[in-house]
Design a protein around this motif. Sequence first.
Motif, PDB file in Angstrom:
ATOM      1  N   ARG A 170       0.846  -1.213   0.000  1.00 58.43           N
ATOM      2  CA  ARG A 170       0.000   0.000   0.000  1.00 58.43           C
ATOM      3  C   ARG A 170       0.872   1.250   0.000  1.00 58.43           C
ATOM      4  O   ARG A 170       0.605   2.213  -0.723  1.00 58.43           O
ATOM      5  N   CYS A 171       1.917   1.249   0.804  1.00 57.22           N
ATOM      6  CA  CYS A 171       2.820   2.397   0.864  1.00 57.22           C
ATOM      7  C   CYS A 171       3.478   2.621  -0.497  1.00 57.22           C
ATOM      8  O   CYS A 171       3.564   3.755  -0.972  1.00 57.22           O
ATOM      9  N   ALA A 172       3.917   1.560  -1.156  1.00 56.07           N
ATOM     10  CA  ALA A 172       4.547   1.682  -2.478  1.00 56.07           C
ATOM     11  C   ALA A 172       3.558   2.222  -3.497  1.00 56.07           C
ATOM     12  O   ALA A 172       3.914   3.078  -4.329  1.00 56.07           O
ATOM     13  N   ASP A 173       2.302   1.760  -3.450  1.00 60.80           N
ATOM     14  CA  ASP A 173       1.279   2.264  -4.370  1.00 60.80           C
ATOM     15  C   ASP A 173       1.062   3.761  -4.168  1.00 60.80           C
ATOM     16  O   ASP A 173       0.992   4.534  -5.129  1.00 60.80           O
ATOM     17  N   VAL A 174       0.951   4.166  -2.907  1.00 65.56           N
ATOM     18  CA  VAL A 174       0.734   5.589  -2.597  1.00 65.56           C
ATOM     19  C   VAL A 174       1.936   6.418  -3.034  1.00 65.56           C
ATOM     20  O   VAL A 174       1.771   7.515  -3.594  1.00 65.56           O
ATOM     21  N   GLU A 175       3.135   5.919  -2.818  1.00 63.69           N
ATOM     22  CA  GLU A 175       4.337   6.653  -3.240  1.00 63.69           C
ATOM     23  C   GLU A 175       4.386   6.811  -4.764  1.00 63.69           C
ATOM     24  O   GLU A 175       4.745   7.875  -5.262  1.00 63.69           O
ATOM     25  N   ARG A 176       4.023   5.745  -5.497  1.00 66.89           N
ATOM     26  CA  ARG A 176       4.002   5.853  -6.967  1.00 66.89           C
ATOM     27  C   ARG A 176       2.981   6.879  -7.428  1.00 66.89           C
ATOM     28  O   ARG A 176       3.246   7.704  -8.304  1.00 66.89           O
ATOM     29  N   GLU A 177       1.775   6.843  -6.833  1.00 69.34           N
ATOM     30  CA  GLU A 177       0.725   7.800  -7.186  1.00 69.34           C
ATOM     31  C   GLU A 177       1.170   9.225  -6.861  1.00 69.34           C
ATOM     32  O   GLU A 177       0.973  10.140  -7.668  1.00 69.34           O
ATOM     33  N   ALA A 178       1.772   9.413  -5.697  1.00 68.36           N
ATOM     34  CA  ALA A 178       2.226  10.745  -5.296  1.00 68.36           C
ATOM     35  C   ALA A 178       3.328  11.246  -6.217  1.00 68.36           C
ATOM     36  O   ALA A 178       3.327  12.412  -6.622  1.00 68.36           O
ATOM     37  N   ALA A 179       4.254  10.376  -6.581  1.00 69.24           N
ATOM     38  CA  ALA A 179       5.349  10.770  -7.470  1.00 69.24           C
ATOM     39  C   ALA A 179       4.823  11.183  -8.837  1.00 69.24           C
ATOM     40  O   ALA A 179       5.344  12.120  -9.453  1.00 69.24           O
ATOM     41  N   ALA A 180       3.778  10.511  -9.293  1.00 65.26           N
ATOM     42  CA  ALA A 180       3.204  10.839 -10.603  1.00 65.26           C
ATOM     43  C   ALA A 180       2.452  12.168 -10.578  1.00 65.26           C
ATOM     44  O   ALA A 180       2.397  12.873 -11.589  1.00 65.26           O
ATOM     45  N   GLN A 181       1.883  12.524  -9.438  1.00 60.46           N
ATOM     46  CA  GLN A 181       1.038  13.722  -9.333  1.00 60.46           C
ATOM     47  C   GLN A 181       1.777  14.954  -8.828  1.00 60.46           C
ATOM     48  O   GLN A 181       1.398  16.072  -9.160  1.00 60.46           O
ATOM     49  N   PRO A 204       4.323  17.986  -8.129  1.00 60.35           N
ATOM     50  CA  PRO A 204       5.284  18.792  -8.881  1.00 60.35           C
ATOM     51  C   PRO A 204       6.636  18.938  -8.173  1.00 60.35           C
ATOM     52  O   PRO A 204       7.602  19.382  -8.769  1.00 60.35           O
ATOM     53  N   GLY A 205       6.719  18.551  -6.907  1.00 63.59           N
ATOM     54  CA  GLY A 205       7.963  18.693  -6.153  1.00 63.59           C
ATOM     55  C   GLY A 205       7.931  17.863  -4.885  1.00 63.59           C
ATOM     56  O   GLY A 205       6.934  17.199  -4.573  1.00 63.59           O
ATOM     57  N   LEU A 206       9.035  17.913  -4.140  1.00 63.90           N
ATOM     58  CA  LEU A 206       9.193  17.076  -2.956  1.00 63.90           C
ATOM     59  C   LEU A 206       8.160  17.377  -1.864  1.00 63.90           C
ATOM     60  O   LEU A 206       7.622  16.459  -1.244  1.00 63.90           O
ATOM     61  N   LEU A 207       7.860  18.643  -1.615  1.00 68.52           N
ATOM     62  CA  LEU A 207       6.890  18.975  -0.563  1.00 68.52           C
ATOM     63  C   LEU A 207       5.499  18.467  -0.908  1.00 68.52           C
ATOM     64  O   LEU A 207       4.792  17.926  -0.052  1.00 68.52           O
ATOM     65  N   ALA A 208       5.093  18.610  -2.166  1.00 70.85           N
ATOM     66  CA  ALA A 208       3.792  18.099  -2.589  1.00 70.85           C
ATOM     67  C   ALA A 208       3.759  16.578  -2.505  1.00 70.85           C
ATOM     68  O   ALA A 208       2.756  15.984  -2.093  1.00 70.85           O
ATOM     69  N   TYR A 209       4.849  15.939  -2.900  1.00 67.20           N
ATOM     70  CA  TYR A 209       4.962  14.474  -2.813  1.00 67.20           C
ATOM     71  C   TYR A 209       4.783  14.024  -1.362  1.00 67.20           C
ATOM     72  O   TYR A 209       4.018  13.099  -1.083  1.00 67.20           O
ATOM     73  N   SER A 210       5.466  14.688  -0.448  1.00 64.44           N
ATOM     74  CA  SER A 210       5.358  14.344   0.975  1.00 64.44           C
ATOM     75  C   SER A 210       3.936  14.534   1.480  1.00 64.44           C
ATOM     76  O   SER A 210       3.426  13.707   2.241  1.00 64.44           O
ATOM     77  N   ALA A 211       3.293  15.614   1.070  1.00 64.10           N
ATOM     78  CA  ALA A 211       1.926  15.893   1.509  1.00 64.10           C
ATOM     79  C   ALA A 211       0.953  14.824   0.996  1.00 64.10           C
ATOM     80  O   ALA A 211       0.047  14.406   1.730  1.00 64.10           O
ATOM     81  N   LEU A 212       1.137  14.388  -0.229  1.00 59.91           N
ATOM     82  CA  LEU A 212       0.233  13.400  -0.816  1.00 59.91           C
ATOM     83  C   LEU A 212       0.335  12.029  -0.140  1.00 59.91           C
ATOM     84  O   LEU A 212      -0.633  11.279  -0.110  1.00 59.91           O
ATOM     85  N   LYS A 213       1.480  11.706   0.402  1.00 60.69           N
ATOM     86  CA  LYS A 213       1.624  10.393   1.042  1.00 60.69           C
ATOM     87  C   LYS A 213       1.553  10.468   2.572  1.00 60.69           C
ATOM     88  O   LYS A 213       1.613   9.448   3.249  1.00 60.69           O
TER      89      LYS A 213
END
Length: 96
Positions: A36-47, A49-58
Amino acid sequence: MPRSAAVHGVERRGSLCADTIAFRDDLRTHPHAADRCADVEREAAAQAPGLLAYSALKARTVARIMSAAREGGRPQRRPFGGATPPDPGKDTGARA
């Protein structure tokens, strides 16, 4: 060029270090949570625009896993080979 990795530094034997190890151990011992964590990380990485947004999404998924690891909701190994880590506020006289 997009980033392929991020490096984090933490105080050895500090609470963040212990949390990071507990998080890692929880993922190692619970494949469903790791998937589940890997799925969320892949989705966040795809969506994101940067590291802070990636962190917020997961963040929500990471918080759930961390909560289970901290509260003993799942069996886990203790960090530091099972020994109790030293109190970071106590001066042991040892120097790094």
